[in-house]
Every structure is written in structure tokens, then in C-alpha cells.
Design a protein around this motif. Structure first.
Motif, PDB file in Angstrom:
ATOM      1  N   UNK A 223      43.180 -72.499 -27.342  1.00 52.94           N
ATOM      2  CA  UNK A 223      42.729 -73.154 -28.565  1.00 52.94           C
ATOM      3  C   UNK A 223      43.701 -74.516 -29.022  1.00 52.94           C
ATOM      4  N   UNK A 224      44.672 -74.601 -28.600  1.00 53.61           N
ATOM      5  CA  UNK A 224      45.616 -75.642 -28.680  1.00 53.61           C
ATOM      6  C   UNK A 224      45.842 -76.327 -27.315  1.00 53.61           C
ATOM      7  N   UNK A 225      45.318 -75.846 -26.314  1.00 61.12           N
ATOM      8  CA  UNK A 225      45.407 -76.576 -25.071  1.00 61.12           C
ATOM      9  C   UNK A 225      46.387 -75.897 -23.875  1.00 61.12           C
ATOM     10  N   UNK A 226      46.690 -74.871 -24.482  1.00 57.88           N
ATOM     11  CA  UNK A 226      47.444 -73.934 -23.617  1.00 57.88           C
ATOM     12  C   UNK A 226      46.680 -72.592 -23.255  1.00 57.88           C
ATOM     13  N   UNK A 227      46.303 -72.351 -22.222  1.00 59.19           N
ATOM     14  CA  UNK A 227      45.561 -71.050 -21.772  1.00 59.19           C
ATOM     15  C   UNK A 227      46.256 -69.698 -22.199  1.00 59.19           C
ATOM     16  N   UNK A 228      45.419 -68.828 -22.336  1.00 55.32           N
ATOM     17  CA  UNK A 228      46.222 -67.617 -22.782  1.00 55.32           C
ATOM     18  C   UNK A 228      46.963 -67.412 -23.749  1.00 55.32           C
ATOM     19  N   UNK A 229      46.412 -68.315 -24.806  1.00 54.26           N
ATOM     20  CA  UNK A 229      47.187 -68.342 -26.203  1.00 54.26           C
ATOM     21  C   UNK A 229      46.323 -67.143 -27.167  1.00 54.26           C
TER      22      UNK A 229
ATOM     23  N   UNK B 229      41.113 -78.207 -27.646  1.00 56.86           N
ATOM     24  CA  UNK B 229      41.061 -77.037 -27.460  1.00 56.86           C
ATOM     25  C   UNK B 229      39.605 -76.378 -27.150  1.00 56.86           C
ATOM     26  N   UNK B 230      39.714 -75.140 -26.234  1.00 56.79           N
ATOM     27  CA  UNK B 230      38.428 -74.409 -26.026  1.00 56.79           C
ATOM     28  C   UNK B 230      38.641 -73.063 -25.899  1.00 56.79           C
ATOM     29  N   UNK B 231      37.635 -72.220 -25.604  1.00 57.39           N
ATOM     30  CA  UNK B 231      37.829 -70.667 -25.597  1.00 57.39           C
ATOM     31  C   UNK B 231      36.891 -70.135 -26.410  1.00 57.39           C
TER      32      UNK B 231
ATOM     33  N   UNK C  76      41.510 -69.488 -15.890  1.00 55.58           N
ATOM     34  CA  UNK C  76      41.777 -71.058 -15.984  1.00 55.58           C
ATOM     35  C   UNK C  76      40.766 -71.603 -14.882  1.00 55.58           C
ATOM     36  N   UNK C  77      39.963 -72.411 -15.482  1.00 58.20           N
ATOM     37  CA  UNK C  77      39.209 -73.269 -14.683  1.00 58.20           C
ATOM     38  C   UNK C  77      39.631 -74.638 -14.234  1.00 58.20           C
TER      39      UNK C  77
ATOM     40  N   UNK D 165      41.695 -79.071 -16.702  1.00 59.82           N
ATOM     41  CA  UNK D 165      41.810 -77.642 -16.873  1.00 59.82           C
ATOM     42  C   UNK D 165      41.074 -77.484 -18.065  1.00 59.82           C
ATOM     43  N   UNK D 166      40.374 -76.081 -18.209  1.00 56.66           N
ATOM     44  CA  UNK D 166      39.691 -75.519 -19.494  1.00 56.66           C
ATOM     45  C   UNK D 166      39.844 -74.080 -19.197  1.00 56.66           C
ATOM     46  N   UNK D 167      39.846 -73.279 -20.397  1.00 55.30           N
ATOM     47  CA  UNK D 167      39.647 -71.731 -20.083  1.00 55.30           C
ATOM     48  C   UNK D 167      38.190 -71.468 -19.829  1.00 55.30           C
TER      49      UNK D 167
END
Length: 439
Positions: free
Chosen positions: A253-259, A292-294, A141-142, A161-163
Motif C-alpha cells: 500500500x505504501x510501495x513496500x511489499x508485505x506491509x 501503492x497496490x495490494x 512479489x511480481x 515491481x508490484x504485489x
């Protein structure tokens, strides 16, 4: 009374040399040699202990070059292929396996058809999630912390935040790939690993075109327990990706990390034109949103695509799209080694044999847009020109153009040969373009 001619001797003494004590001399020699050995041993220990520090003073250790192998097509005739080919390969593997274990054992063929049950589907999902959880060790998590002032003139900090993805280690820094917009104009950058250990990070370089950035986290500050729990991601070959392939989306991808989201590739033929680069974009049936990102991984746990928030790469839509990782590797390599991505600012496309023959256009790179105030426009290139050479190298496609441009550095002056249409047809001309960097 002494006689007149007699010699007078008041003191008569004969000095004799002291006899040599060989035993004492031997002892002193042995002691001297012992002290010399002891002094040398202590000096060696002190030198070994202080050597790294001394070298860091007088000869600072250079970062190791981070190289990322490039990919090639392995199936040029049928890049999208059908799942029937994969099924046939799997069937052949199943037939060969018993022969490896026991050559005398006969192969048993199951001809009875059996419908897939919900339990079978759950087993498949469990396997995909197992792969996702393993690759999550490479996800971080950045957090970029910005300073601001509210309407009451009170200062505050606003984290974004972003992944991120662990992509390498240059012996001094752990390298993390992320998006620049989350760390743009921030006070500080933090990276949180899968075990919740959080450390400060620094920006190495970023690409203003794709919006990707590489961060560095000092290796010496990472705890051994953390190093044992994280892994460097494997960047796979996405040039051979086919429709129908099972993929897993990781990060946020939906805004929550480690999805972990699963789905399939629905298309591999879409492309997007950016400044100086064209990229293949994969579409999936995996739900997504604009926040989302990842990364996208295959069933081998290899990263095959990036899905980004950047507006110039991915527009708002309901399903996830990812940029081919193979086409980003050369950019990632430059950023990982602290180098700028060269830029002259054109949006172009390849003039194929068919297009050249049908529209009577010279083969090369057709400039669909010369970006305003970019080095290309400043040098005189215009929309509609066709680039046919850079220096002495012939340009027949966007691949040629991209390959040669990436060899340049900021400030280099390159000679570009192009064709421009006038009343009499296309006429060749040359111009000098100074390579820049897109910010």
C-alpha cells in the motif's frame, strides 16, 4: 542259396513311439507360465511408468476450469448498517457459548463498565497483525524486467515491481492476480514467494479496463517446501460490507511489499464508471500513495477489495480506496481460464423508475459516453441513447447489461435495441455490434 520265391528282407525294424515324460512336460509348462507372468508384470510396470509421458504426447492434459463462486447480498435492507448490530450479535454469541459447554452453568453478565487500556488496544493490534501475517502467505512479489538503452547507447534492464495474489491452481499452473502495467512490454516476468523462492511466470490474460492481469507459474517448477509455505487466497463477499468495519491492507500500500496496515471502512456507497462496467469503491482511513497496490481483507482473512495503481480506477489521494472484489470475480474467472473480457465500449448508468418518471426517459441503460472508435460507436450507438435489449433479452439495469455482455466472445455479433431521442420523443432502433477486446 535262397529260394526263388522267398522274400528277401535285409533290414527289419519296428519304430516305437517314445514314452511321454509327464514330469518333464509339467516342469516345462510351469516354467512357461512363470515366464509369462514375469513378462506381464514387467510390461505393466513399464507401461505405468511411461503412461503419463505417452498421454502427454498423444492426449495433452487440459487445464482444470477455475471457478469462482459469485456473491449475493445477505442484508439488502441495511448494507451499511451500524456496529451496534454486530455488537448485539457478539453479545448473543457470548451468552450462548456457556450453554454449549455446560447447559447447567448459569450465564454471568458483566455490568461494570471498564475503559479500554493501551494494553487492550495492543492485544487488538496483535490479533490483526496475526491475521495479516497469515494471509501474507498468499501474497507474492511480481517483477517485470524491461530492456532499454541509455543515452550512451548501452543496453540495460529496468525491473518494475508490484504485489500479487495467489488465487488458484489449475493443476498445471499456480495462478497469480496482479496489475498489468508492471508487466506490460517486459522481457521477462518473475514471481517471488514469501520464502524468497523466485520463479519465471507467464501472462495468461489481462483486462484493459481494470488493468488487472493473471499470471501462471508452472506447478512442476515450484519446490515442495515452497508449496508448503504458501496458500491460496480466499475471495470473500464484499457486497455486505458496512461502514466502520475493521479492515487490513496487505501487499504494498505504501510501495513496500508485505506491509500490514490497519484501519476502518469509511464509505461503501461510492461508485466508479468504466467502459462497460460500474464498480463499487470502498474508502478507508488507511494512508496510501500513488505507488501503492495490494488487497484489502476483513477480520476473517478474506479478500474483500483490490487497490490498484491503474489511473482509470484509482486517482491520486491520501487514503486507500479499494474496488469491491465481489464485482471483479467474473472478470477474474475469465482471466484465470485464459479467456478475454468482452468489450463494446460504452459508459452507462441505470435508468431507475424514479429517473424514468422524472425525466421521461425509457427504462434501461443510459449511455453517458460512447467511447471513440469502440465497437459500440462504430455500430452507430451514441451518447444519450438508452439500451433496452441485447438480442432477445430485456435490459433494465447495468447489472443486466454486464451479465449478458460477459456471455459473449470476441467476434460475436450481437443485436442491440436502443431508444434515441428526437423532436418527437424517443424512437426505438436496432444495430449490430461486433464484440471486441479492450487492449
Amino acid at each position: 542259396m535262397p529260394y526263388k520265391n522267398d522274400e528277401q528282407h535285409f533290414i527289419k525294424e519296428k519304430i516305437k513311439d517314445k514314452p511321454v515324460n509327464r514330469k518333464q512336460l509339467l516342469q516345462k509348462g510351469i516354467a512357461t507360465i512363470g515366464y509369462a507372468i514375469l513378462f506381464g508384470f514387467v510390461s505393466c510396470l513399464v507401461f505405468c511408468a511411461l503412461r503419463p509421458k505417452i498421454e502427454s504426447w498423444f492426449a495433452p492434459k487440459e487445464d482444470q476450469w477455475v471457478g469462482i463462486p459469485k456473491d449475493t447480498f445477505t442484508d439488502e435492507q441495511n448494507p451499511e448498517g451500524s456496529l451496534a448490530d454486530d455488537a448485539q450479535e457478539d453479545h448473543e454469541d457470548v451468552q450462548k457459548e456457556p450453554d454449549k459447554e455446560d447447559k447447567k452453568q448459569k450465564t454471568v453478565y458483566i455490568t461494570e463498565k471498564k475503559e479500554m487500556t493501551l494494553d487492550d488496544y495492543q492485544v487488538l493490534q496483535n490479533q490483526l497483525y496475526k491475521i495479516g501475517n497469515q494471509v501474507n502467505k498468499s501474497i507474492v512479489t511480481v517483477t517485470g524486467i524491461k530492456e532499454g538503452v541509455d543515452i550512451f547507447d548501452s543496453p540495460y534492464e529496468a525491473p518494475g515491481q508490484a504485489s500479487g495474489l495467489i488465487i488458484g491452481n489449475n493443476s498445471k499452473e499456480l495462478l497469480v492476480l496482479t496489475e498489468y502495467q508492471v508487466i506490460q512490454d517486459v522481457k521477462s516476468i518473475q514471481v517471488t514467494f514469501i520464502n524468497n523462492d523466485t520463479l519465471d511466470a507467464a501472462l495468461k490474460k489481462y483486462d484493459g479496463n481494470t488493468g488487472i492481469a493473471v499470471l501462471g507459474v508452472p506447478v512442476e517448477k515450484i519446490a515442495e517446501t515452497t508449496m508448503n509455505q504458501i496458500e491460496t487466497a480466499v475471495l470473500g463477499n464484499s457486497l455486505n460490507l458496512r461502514q466502520g468495519k475493521i479492515v487490513v491492507a496487505l501487499g504494498s500500500p505504501l510501495g513496500t511489499n508485505y506491509s500490514i496496515l490497519t484501519g476502518n471502512i469509511t464509505s461503501v456507497t461510492n461508485t466508479i464508471t468504466t467502459e462497460d462496467r460500474n464498480y463499487t469503491v470502498f474508502t478507508t482511513n488507511i494512508v496510501s500513495n500513488e505507488k501503492g497496490n495490494g488487497v484489502l481483507i476483513n477480520t476473517n482473512g478474506e479478500v474483500i477489495g483490490l487497490f490498484l495503481k491503474s489511473s482509470n480506477i484509482q486517482k491520486e489521494q491520501n487514503t486507500l480506496t479499494a474496488v469491491s472484489i465481489s464485482e471483479l470475480k467474473d472478470i477474474i474467472e475469465l482471466l484465470s481460464n485464459g479467456l478475454n473480457v468482452p468489450y463494446i465500449g460504452i459508459k452507462g448508468s441505470t435508468v431507475t423508475d424514479a429517473i424514468s418518471e422524472e425525466y421521461d426517459i425509457p427504462k434501461g441503460v443510459y449511455i453517458k459516453e460512447a467511447v471513440v472508435d469502440a465497437p459500440a460507436m462504430t455500430a452507430g450507438l451514441q451518447t444519450g441513447d438508452v439500451i433496452v435489449a441485447i438480442g432477445k433479452e430485456e435490459i433494465l439495469s447495468m447489472d443486466d447489461y454486464q451479465r449478458l455482455l460477459l456471455k459473449m466472445k470476441k467476434g460475436d455479433e450481437i443485436k442491440i435495441t436502443a431508444n434515441r431521442q428526437n423532436a418527437e420523443g424517443y424512437k426505438k432502433f436496432t444495430c449490430m455490434v461486433e464484440v471486441g477486446v479492450l487492449r
